[in-house]
Design a protein around this motif. Structure first.
Motif, mmCIF file in Angstrom:
data_model
loop_
_atom_site.group_PDB
_atom_site.id
_atom_site.type_symbol
_atom_site.label_atom_id
_atom_site.label_comp_id
_atom_site.label_asym_id
_atom_site.label_seq_id
_atom_site.Cartn_x
_atom_site.Cartn_y
_atom_site.Cartn_z
ATOM 1 N N PRO A 179 2.356 0.557 18.550
ATOM 2 C CA PRO A 179 1.647 1.536 17.722
ATOM 3 C C PRO A 179 1.528 2.908 18.381
ATOM 4 O O PRO A 179 1.681 3.934 17.714
ATOM 5 C CB PRO A 179 0.272 0.918 17.506
ATOM 6 C CG PRO A 179 0.453 -0.523 17.778
ATOM 7 C CD PRO A 179 1.516 -0.625 18.820
ATOM 8 N N TYR B 83 3.497 -7.415 15.768
ATOM 9 C CA TYR B 83 4.141 -6.208 15.272
ATOM 10 C C TYR B 83 5.434 -6.698 14.658
ATOM 11 O O TYR B 83 6.400 -6.994 15.327
ATOM 12 C CB TYR B 83 4.421 -5.262 16.445
ATOM 13 C CG TYR B 83 5.026 -3.975 16.022
ATOM 14 C CD1 TYR B 83 6.402 -3.822 16.005
ATOM 15 C CD2 TYR B 83 4.232 -2.912 15.612
ATOM 16 C CE1 TYR B 83 6.972 -2.643 15.623
ATOM 17 C CE2 TYR B 83 4.801 -1.733 15.226
ATOM 18 C CZ TYR B 83 6.162 -1.598 15.237
ATOM 19 O OH TYR B 83 6.722 -0.418 14.858
ATOM 20 N N ARG B 132 -0.885 -7.199 10.963
ATOM 21 C CA ARG B 132 0.531 -7.059 10.625
ATOM 22 C C ARG B 132 0.667 -5.862 9.689
ATOM 23 O O ARG B 132 0.862 -6.001 8.489
ATOM 24 C CB ARG B 132 1.029 -8.332 9.959
ATOM 25 C CG ARG B 132 0.942 -9.534 10.902
ATOM 26 C CD ARG B 132 0.623 -10.805 10.183
ATOM 27 N NE ARG B 132 1.775 -11.337 9.521
ATOM 28 C CZ ARG B 132 2.457 -12.388 9.939
ATOM 29 N NH1 ARG B 132 2.089 -13.009 11.043
ATOM 30 N NH2 ARG B 132 3.486 -12.809 9.278
ATOM 31 N N TYR B 133 0.548 -4.696 10.288
ATOM 32 C CA TYR B 133 0.454 -3.481 9.481
ATOM 33 C C TYR B 133 1.765 -3.110 8.803
ATOM 34 O O TYR B 133 1.758 -2.605 7.687
ATOM 35 C CB TYR B 133 -0.066 -2.332 10.344
ATOM 36 C CG TYR B 133 -1.499 -2.529 10.743
ATOM 37 C CD1 TYR B 133 -2.529 -2.221 9.871
ATOM 38 C CD2 TYR B 133 -1.838 -3.065 11.983
ATOM 39 C CE1 TYR B 133 -3.852 -2.425 10.213
ATOM 40 C CE2 TYR B 133 -3.156 -3.278 12.339
ATOM 41 C CZ TYR B 133 -4.154 -2.951 11.447
ATOM 42 O OH TYR B 133 -5.459 -3.170 11.793
ATOM 43 N N HIS B 134 2.871 -3.370 9.480
ATOM 44 C CA HIS B 134 4.162 -3.052 8.871
ATOM 45 C C HIS B 134 4.373 -3.871 7.606
ATOM 46 O O HIS B 134 4.865 -3.371 6.603
ATOM 47 C CB HIS B 134 5.300 -3.324 9.850
ATOM 48 C CG HIS B 134 5.676 -2.123 10.627
ATOM 49 N ND1 HIS B 134 6.255 -1.036 10.018
ATOM 50 C CD2 HIS B 134 5.529 -1.818 11.923
ATOM 51 C CE1 HIS B 134 6.447 -0.118 10.948
ATOM 52 N NE2 HIS B 134 6.014 -0.553 12.101
ATOM 53 N N HIS B 160 -0.679 2.417 7.315
ATOM 54 C CA HIS B 160 0.094 3.345 8.152
ATOM 55 C C HIS B 160 -0.646 3.642 9.459
ATOM 56 O O HIS B 160 -0.043 3.675 10.522
ATOM 57 C CB HIS B 160 0.344 4.661 7.405
ATOM 58 C CG HIS B 160 1.507 4.593 6.467
ATOM 59 N ND1 HIS B 160 2.744 4.147 6.858
ATOM 60 C CD2 HIS B 160 1.625 4.926 5.159
ATOM 61 C CE1 HIS B 160 3.582 4.208 5.832
ATOM 62 N NE2 HIS B 160 2.920 4.667 4.783
ATOM 63 N N SER B 163 -0.241 0.906 11.910
ATOM 64 C CA SER B 163 1.078 0.799 12.538
ATOM 65 C C SER B 163 1.364 2.000 13.430
ATOM 66 O O SER B 163 2.400 2.055 14.077
ATOM 67 C CB SER B 163 2.168 0.634 11.478
ATOM 68 O OG SER B 163 2.301 1.823 10.752
#
Lengths: 274, 234
Positions: A179, B83, B132-134, B160, B163
């Motif tokens: 990140p 990620y 799990r932002y993506h 966003h 991530s």
């Protein structure tokens, strides 16, 4: 849009300058040995910054050698070699290929297509090694293409996507630091997009091209707060990472170097009696 | 539960540089590659990472009663690398084990679920809860244009932000506020996402207009860069 992400060499010590050169020359060597002359011709400062950043963060084992090359035939110079530098070389190929593709689609179709052909083999090698990066970059490219076709393009949206593209490239591995590297890359990408718009403003006006700053009613000189807001998260991410090696080069880039071309252009733009 | 200062072996008054040095030292000691026979090596590495993150980003941990839960995302049954990269091809990122692979990272608290949320929106929030932002960005992008309300833009901004993509986060939160200017949560998120400018202005000499090395950049520019310039003058 290449070449803005570089340190202000005048503000670095001799040792740091030499160190930067060794990474720059190391990246050049990696491009040449792995991708030939066309790889070498794609060398740029932006990916030298990436190589420096990743070398510092991951502290990868590095070898150094002293060589001569054609532009520096007389004076030997040091070249660094590491996995981080090789990764930056791969990303140089990726960026150059997409840049060529972009040119082929609009401004310079012949040169663009030629460069695409020359880079094709190297690009295939890179896409085989990083399928996820490639697919994410492609999504960004398509989104930028669609946004640009809009009769009233939204500069902020394109800046954000340009940022995402560079951020994706900055994330070497999907690990704990991903990140922060994404923040660094995406902020730099957005900054470069606005910087490019500010520096191209005169040219765009003359040729009647779309310019996102002009569309927002901003003059190149008024872009400074927007540029600061774009780059600030990158600097914050840099501060938060456990970077010790080459820190003066990295912070010298983010706090000073990236401003040089803008400051220079603004200075030249000043009328003598102002 | 451990105190982050104890984990890194620094005193509470330590400077950022001392913390960074201590982290580097500990990270080398605890690297799972150095202890192939120790099943707890990864957990130790995670603790060191989390301690570092806590000292660098105390704001993230504010309001948490036990910052060290003693349980990592990995132990909770999540995939090793949260990620997420879409593919599971054998051509993963190179040298995955050259560096210590970390199973999680932390960021601002994920958004709350609401009764009126559509199933896809719920899936996206669940992904964010699992860091799990993506994946959340990809799920939200599947929602058609006509269904994208202020809440959609807010959630996209959070995904966003998680991530690390701050420019996109800012763009989306501005859209959310343009659609619903009085929503307090959106305003708070906007404030969080647009900070940092003042600190940057103070630290940067370039932002103030100073020029250090006008014109000449590298003592002797490589022939290849000249070639490149010729190819690409945009």
């Amino acid at each position: 849009m290449f070449g803005y992400i570089r340190p202000a060499l005048g503000a670095l010590t001799d040792d740091d300058r030499k160190r930067y050169r060794s990474i720059y020359c190391g990246l050049c060597r990696s491009l040449e040995t792995r991708y030939g002359l066309i790889g070498k011709a794609s060398l740029n400062y932006d990916m030298t910054f990436l190589a420096t950043l990743l070398s510092s963060l991951y502290e990868c084992p590095e070898t150094r050698s002293t060589r001569r090359c054609i532009p520096h035939a007389v004076k030997p110079h040091t070249e660094a070699a590491s996995a981080a530098i090789d990764y930056a070389a791969d990303m140089t190929i990726l960026l150059s290929y997409y840049q060529a593709m972009d040119d082929a689609q609009d401004e310079k179709p012949h040169i663009g297509r030629l460069r695409m052909q020359l880079l094709e083999k190297a690009f295939q090698t890179v896409s085989f090694a990083y399928p996820d990066t490639i697919s994410r970059v492609q999504v960004c490219m398509q989104a930028i293409g669609t946004l640009e076709k809009d009769p009233m393009p939204q500069g902020e949206a394109i800046a954000a996507r340009t940022g995402e593209l560079l951020g994706t490239i900055f994330v070497w591995k999907p690990d704990f630091w991903a990140p922060a590297l994404m923040t660094l890359g995406s902020s730099l990408g957005a900054f470069v997009y606005w910087l490019d718009a500010a520096l191209d403003m005169e040219h765009d006006k003359k040729h009647g091209c779309y310019n996102p700053l002009t569309a927002m009613g901003l003059d190149a000189r008024d872009a400074r707060p927007l540029l600061i807001a774009s780059i600030a998260p990158a600097a914050e991410a840099l501060e938060s990472l456990p970077l010790l090696q080459d820190l003066p080069i990295l912070s010298g880039t983010l706090y000073q170097g990236i401003w040089e071309s803008y400051n220079q252009a603004m200075k030249e733009g000043e009328s003598p009696d102002a | 539960m451990h105190d982050p200062y104890t984990v890194l072996g620094v005193s509470p008054g330590a400077t950022q540089e001392e913390i960074k040095r201590a982290y580097r030292k500990k990270a080398k000691e605890c690297h799972p590659d150095m202890h192939p026979d120790d099943p707890l090596a990864t957990q130790k590495m995670n603790e060191v990472n989390e301690a570092y993150d806590m000292l660098m980003h105390p704001e993230k941990y504010r309001g948490q009663s036990s910052p060290f839960s003693g349980q990592t995302a990995h132990e909770q049954g999540q995939p090793f690398h949260t990620y997420t990269w879409s593919g599971d091809s054998p051509f993963e990122q190179p040298d995955m084990d050259m560096f210590w692979g970390m199973p999680f990272f932390t960021t601002a608290a994920p958004p709350q679920m609401e009764m009126s949320d559509a199933p896809l929106v719920r899936d996206a929030i669940r992904s964010m809860e699992q860091q799990r932002y993506h994946e959340a960005v990809d799920i939200l992008a599947r929602i058609p244009q006509e269904a994208r309300n202020a809440r959609w833009h807010y959630l996209m901004a959070c995904a966003h932000e998680g991530s690390g993509n701050i420019p996109s986060a800012r763009f989306e939160i501005d859209q959310a506020i343009a659609m619903d200017p009085h929503h307090l949560v959106y305003r708070q998120a906007q404030e969080r996402m647009s900070g940092a400018s003042r600190t940057y202005r103070q630290r940067s000499t370039g932002a103030g207009g100073q020029i250090v090395s006008p014109g000449r950049i590298l003592g002797s520019l490589c022939l290849s860069s000249l070639l490149f310039r010729w190819f690409c003058c945009c």
